[in-house]
Write an enzyme that holds these catalytic residues in place. Structure first.
Site, mmCIF file in Angstrom:
data_model
loop_
_atom_site.group_PDB
_atom_site.id
_atom_site.type_symbol
_atom_site.label_atom_id
_atom_site.label_comp_id
_atom_site.label_asym_id
_atom_site.label_seq_id
_atom_site.Cartn_x
_atom_site.Cartn_y
_atom_site.Cartn_z
ATOM 1 N N LYS A 13 56.125 24.841 84.303
ATOM 2 C CA LYS A 13 56.554 25.931 85.187
ATOM 3 C C LYS A 13 55.557 27.096 85.160
ATOM 4 O O LYS A 13 55.171 27.610 86.199
ATOM 5 C CB LYS A 13 57.942 26.444 84.775
ATOM 6 C CG LYS A 13 59.029 25.374 84.753
ATOM 7 C CD LYS A 13 60.394 25.975 84.418
ATOM 8 C CE LYS A 13 60.502 26.557 83.023
ATOM 9 N NZ LYS A 13 60.448 25.564 81.939
ATOM 10 N N ARG A 88 68.850 29.987 83.283
ATOM 11 C CA ARG A 88 68.886 28.886 82.326
ATOM 12 C C ARG A 88 70.307 28.454 82.006
ATOM 13 O O ARG A 88 70.488 27.491 81.257
ATOM 14 C CB ARG A 88 68.232 29.347 81.032
ATOM 15 C CG ARG A 88 66.874 28.749 80.735
ATOM 16 C CD ARG A 88 66.407 29.381 79.448
ATOM 17 N NE ARG A 88 65.363 28.683 78.782
ATOM 18 C CZ ARG A 88 64.064 28.905 78.950
ATOM 19 N NH1 ARG A 88 63.659 29.779 79.838
ATOM 20 N NH2 ARG A 88 63.188 28.252 78.223
ATOM 21 N N ARG A 127 50.502 22.007 72.679
ATOM 22 C CA ARG A 127 50.202 23.295 73.324
ATOM 23 C C ARG A 127 49.635 24.316 72.330
ATOM 24 O O ARG A 127 50.187 24.513 71.252
ATOM 25 C CB ARG A 127 51.481 23.853 73.957
ATOM 26 C CG ARG A 127 51.284 25.231 74.572
ATOM 27 C CD ARG A 127 52.302 25.548 75.613
ATOM 28 N NE ARG A 127 53.648 25.680 75.089
ATOM 29 C CZ ARG A 127 54.703 25.929 75.857
ATOM 30 N NH1 ARG A 127 54.563 26.029 77.169
ATOM 31 N NH2 ARG A 127 55.906 26.039 75.326
ATOM 32 N N ARG A 162 52.637 28.449 69.424
ATOM 33 C CA ARG A 162 53.836 29.289 69.531
ATOM 34 C C ARG A 162 54.831 28.877 68.451
ATOM 35 O O ARG A 162 55.016 27.682 68.218
ATOM 36 C CB ARG A 162 54.478 29.072 70.910
ATOM 37 C CG ARG A 162 54.137 30.154 71.901
ATOM 38 C CD ARG A 162 54.586 29.805 73.293
ATOM 39 N NE ARG A 162 55.980 29.429 73.428
ATOM 40 C CZ ARG A 162 56.577 29.166 74.584
ATOM 41 N NH1 ARG A 162 55.901 29.256 75.705
ATOM 42 N NH2 ARG A 162 57.847 28.825 74.645
ATOM 43 N N ARG A 173 65.152 22.795 71.589
ATOM 44 C CA ARG A 173 64.970 23.361 72.934
ATOM 45 C C ARG A 173 65.297 22.332 74.009
ATOM 46 O O ARG A 173 65.894 22.658 75.033
ATOM 47 C CB ARG A 173 63.542 23.879 73.096
ATOM 48 C CG ARG A 173 63.334 25.205 72.391
ATOM 49 C CD ARG A 173 61.876 25.508 72.149
ATOM 50 N NE ARG A 173 61.093 25.617 73.344
ATOM 51 C CZ ARG A 173 59.770 25.405 73.399
ATOM 52 N NH1 ARG A 173 59.116 25.067 72.310
ATOM 53 N NH2 ARG A 173 59.128 25.535 74.522
HETATM 54 P P1 ADP Z 1 59.916 27.114 77.484
HETATM 55 O O1 ADP Z 1 58.462 26.801 77.345
HETATM 56 O O2 ADP Z 1 60.768 26.495 76.438
HETATM 57 O O3 ADP Z 1 60.436 26.920 78.856
HETATM 58 P P2 ADP Z 1 59.983 30.017 77.630
HETATM 59 O O4 ADP Z 1 58.639 30.545 77.322
HETATM 60 O O5 ADP Z 1 60.461 30.069 79.042
HETATM 61 O O6 ADP Z 1 60.090 28.561 77.038
HETATM 62 O O7 ADP Z 1 61.083 30.742 76.705
HETATM 63 C C1 ADP Z 1 60.979 30.777 75.305
HETATM 64 C C2 ADP Z 1 62.315 31.165 74.676
HETATM 65 O O8 ADP Z 1 62.748 32.453 75.205
HETATM 66 C C3 ADP Z 1 63.488 30.240 74.971
HETATM 67 O O9 ADP Z 1 63.520 29.118 74.127
HETATM 68 C C4 ADP Z 1 64.682 31.201 74.753
HETATM 69 O O10 ADP Z 1 64.938 31.441 73.395
HETATM 70 C C5 ADP Z 1 64.171 32.492 75.354
HETATM 71 N N1 ADP Z 1 64.496 32.592 76.801
HETATM 72 C C6 ADP Z 1 63.595 32.594 77.838
HETATM 73 N N2 ADP Z 1 64.241 32.683 79.015
HETATM 74 C C7 ADP Z 1 65.572 32.721 78.735
HETATM 75 C C8 ADP Z 1 66.757 32.798 79.509
HETATM 76 N N3 ADP Z 1 66.710 32.843 80.847
HETATM 77 N N4 ADP Z 1 67.952 32.806 78.862
HETATM 78 C C9 ADP Z 1 68.019 32.781 77.541
HETATM 79 N N5 ADP Z 1 66.958 32.691 76.735
HETATM 80 C C10 ADP Z 1 65.732 32.680 77.312
#
Ligand code: ADP
Length: 222
Positions: A13, A88, A127, A162, A173
């Site tokens: 994404k 989410r 990553r 990360r 996750r």
């Molecule tokens: P990913 O690569 O897992 O899609 P992101 O970088 O989008 O991860 O998000 C990392 C973390 O930030 C998530 O695992 C969660 O803990 C938190 N997070 C991000 N966006 C949301 C959301 N919309 N609702 C709740 N938690 C979120």
């Protein structure tokens, strides 16, 4: 253009959102990036969110809706936005709906980036981000070239993983995605907003599929 990118962690994404910024001239709104910035800045939100994120769990809906409301009120979001990592949960999707109705700015499309689990694991465990220039690499599929591709911003990529990309957390996750976020596929499908693309393959190939899906979505709203 108002778009939601939906997809599991590692589905690409963020990478695709970066391309859409250039193509459509609208900002990427990544809740993950916003939270990581809060963690790095040591704000009250960042302190609260860090443990949740490192454990691969979701930050609570009320907090996330507050963050989105504030971000979408910024002037650069008036012409549109690419939501990456939000909504989410069902509660977040309902909250977004109400907010966008209030702003009279309905979504144009929701695009699901479809990637199989084995590929997701490879992308997430591989990553790495460069501490100096912020670029994202993958030790398996896209390692940094020599010289590094950042126009002299950093002489040697200083890569870090990360904290939530550790193998233990990745499983959590993906589990949270399946339970909390995957139901949104049906949610947006029922509203006729969903487009699904095959998000495996190289970045340019996926970008072309995404562009085609968005082009096809456009006539539907006029
Ligand atoms: P990913 O690569 O897992 O899609 P992101 O970088 O989008 O991860 O998000 C990392 C973390 O930030 C998530 O695992 C969660 O803990 C938190 N997070 C991000 N966006 C949301 C959301 N919309 N609702 C709740 N938690 C979120």
């Amino acid at each position: 253009m108002r778009i939601v990118l939906l997809g599991a962690p590692g589905s690409g994404k963020g990478t695709q959102a970066q391309r859409l910024i250039v193509r459509h001239g609208v900002p990427q709104v990544s809740t993950g990036d916003l939270l990581r910035a809060a963690v790095a800045a040591g704000t009250e939100l960042g302190r609260r969110a860090k443990a949740t994120m490192d454990a691969g769990k979701l930050v609570d809906d009320e907090t996330m809706l507050g963050i989105i409301r504030a971000r979408l009120a910024a002037p650069d979001a008036a012409r549109g936005f690419i939501l990456d990592g939000f909504p989410r949960t069902r509660v977040q999707a309902d909250g977004l709906d109400a907010l966008l109705a209030e702003l009279a700015q309905p979504l144009d499309a929701v695009v699901l980036l479809d990637v199989d689990r084995e590929q997701l694991l490879r992308r997430l465990t591989g990553r790495r981000t460069c501490r100096s220039c912020g670029r994202v690499f993958n030790v398996y599929s896209a390692p940094p070239s020599v010289p590094p591709p950042c126009n002299g911003q950093c002489t040697t990529p200083d890569l870090f993983q990360r904290p939530d990309d550790s193998e233990a957390t990745i499983g959590k996750r993906l589990e949270v995605y399946a339970a909390a976020t995957e139901p949104l596929v049906e949610y947006y499908g029922a509203r006729g907003l969903l487009r699904t693309i095959d998000a495996e393959g190289d970045i340019d190939t996926v970008a072309a599929r995404l562009d085609a899906a968005l082009d096809a979505a456009r006539p539907a709203r006029s």
